[in-house]
Design a protein around this motif. Structure first.
Motif, mmCIF file in Angstrom:
data_model
loop_
_atom_site.group_PDB
_atom_site.id
_atom_site.type_symbol
_atom_site.label_atom_id
_atom_site.label_comp_id
_atom_site.label_asym_id
_atom_site.label_seq_id
_atom_site.Cartn_x
_atom_site.Cartn_y
_atom_site.Cartn_z
ATOM 1 N N LEU A 47 7.693 -0.227 2.867
ATOM 2 C CA LEU A 47 7.638 -1.691 2.958
ATOM 3 C C LEU A 47 6.255 -2.154 3.389
ATOM 4 O O LEU A 47 5.710 -3.121 2.844
ATOM 5 C CB LEU A 47 8.683 -2.201 3.948
ATOM 6 N N LYS A 48 5.687 -1.476 4.367
ATOM 7 C CA LYS A 48 4.361 -1.853 4.857
ATOM 8 C C LYS A 48 3.332 -1.732 3.738
ATOM 9 O O LYS A 48 2.507 -2.619 3.538
ATOM 10 C CB LYS A 48 3.980 -0.959 6.040
ATOM 11 N N ARG A 51 3.798 -4.541 1.166
ATOM 12 C CA ARG A 51 3.333 -5.831 1.672
ATOM 13 C C ARG A 51 1.814 -5.926 1.628
ATOM 14 O O ARG A 51 1.252 -6.987 1.386
ATOM 15 C CB ARG A 51 3.852 -6.069 3.084
ATOM 16 N N GLU A 54 0.777 -6.870 -1.858
ATOM 17 C CA GLU A 54 1.390 -8.068 -2.394
ATOM 18 C C GLU A 54 0.358 -9.149 -2.678
ATOM 19 O O GLU A 54 -0.527 -9.411 -1.885
ATOM 20 C CB GLU A 54 2.413 -8.581 -1.374
ATOM 21 N N ALA A 56 0.184 -13.001 -3.162
ATOM 22 C CA ALA A 56 0.982 -14.204 -2.916
ATOM 23 C C ALA A 56 0.982 -15.165 -4.099
ATOM 24 O O ALA A 56 1.956 -15.858 -4.332
ATOM 25 C CB ALA A 56 0.480 -14.911 -1.665
#
Length: 96
Positions: A47-48, A51, A54, A56
């Motif tokens: 997950l880290k 993220r 990612e 936006a």
């Protein structure tokens, strides 16, 4: 296996999900039954990493996207849930 720790194929991903008991739900996809895995089922390091990568800007939605999401969510409700939702919306409109 990718550097993220996730399998590189859909089959590998589904096998990992079954082995690790990931939370999921079934829904009717474009090509029949599909599984959707809950984000909390992914390991924290993965997950880290996701993220950090990612972007936006990819997540900005236009009105048509929002309408499509609404329609798809509505289709997944059972009749009773649809009736409750419509009653709620009418109450809110009348209050507003």
């Amino acid at each position: 296996m990718h550097s993220s720790g996730l399998p590189s194929s859909t089959q590998g991903m589904n096998q990992m999900a079954r082995r690790q008991g990931w939370k999921h739900r079934c829904w009717l996809g474009v090509q029949g039954k599909a599984l959707e895995y809950h984000i909390d089922s992914l390991l924290k390091p993965i997950l880290k990493q996701l993220r950090l990568k990612e972007d936006a800007e990819k997540y900005s939605l236009n009105q048509q996207d929002l309408f499509t999401i609404w329609i798809e969510a509505y289709r997944q409700l059972i009749d009773y849930e649809r009736e409750k939702l419509i009653a709620f919306l009418f109450r809110e409109v009348i209050r507003g």
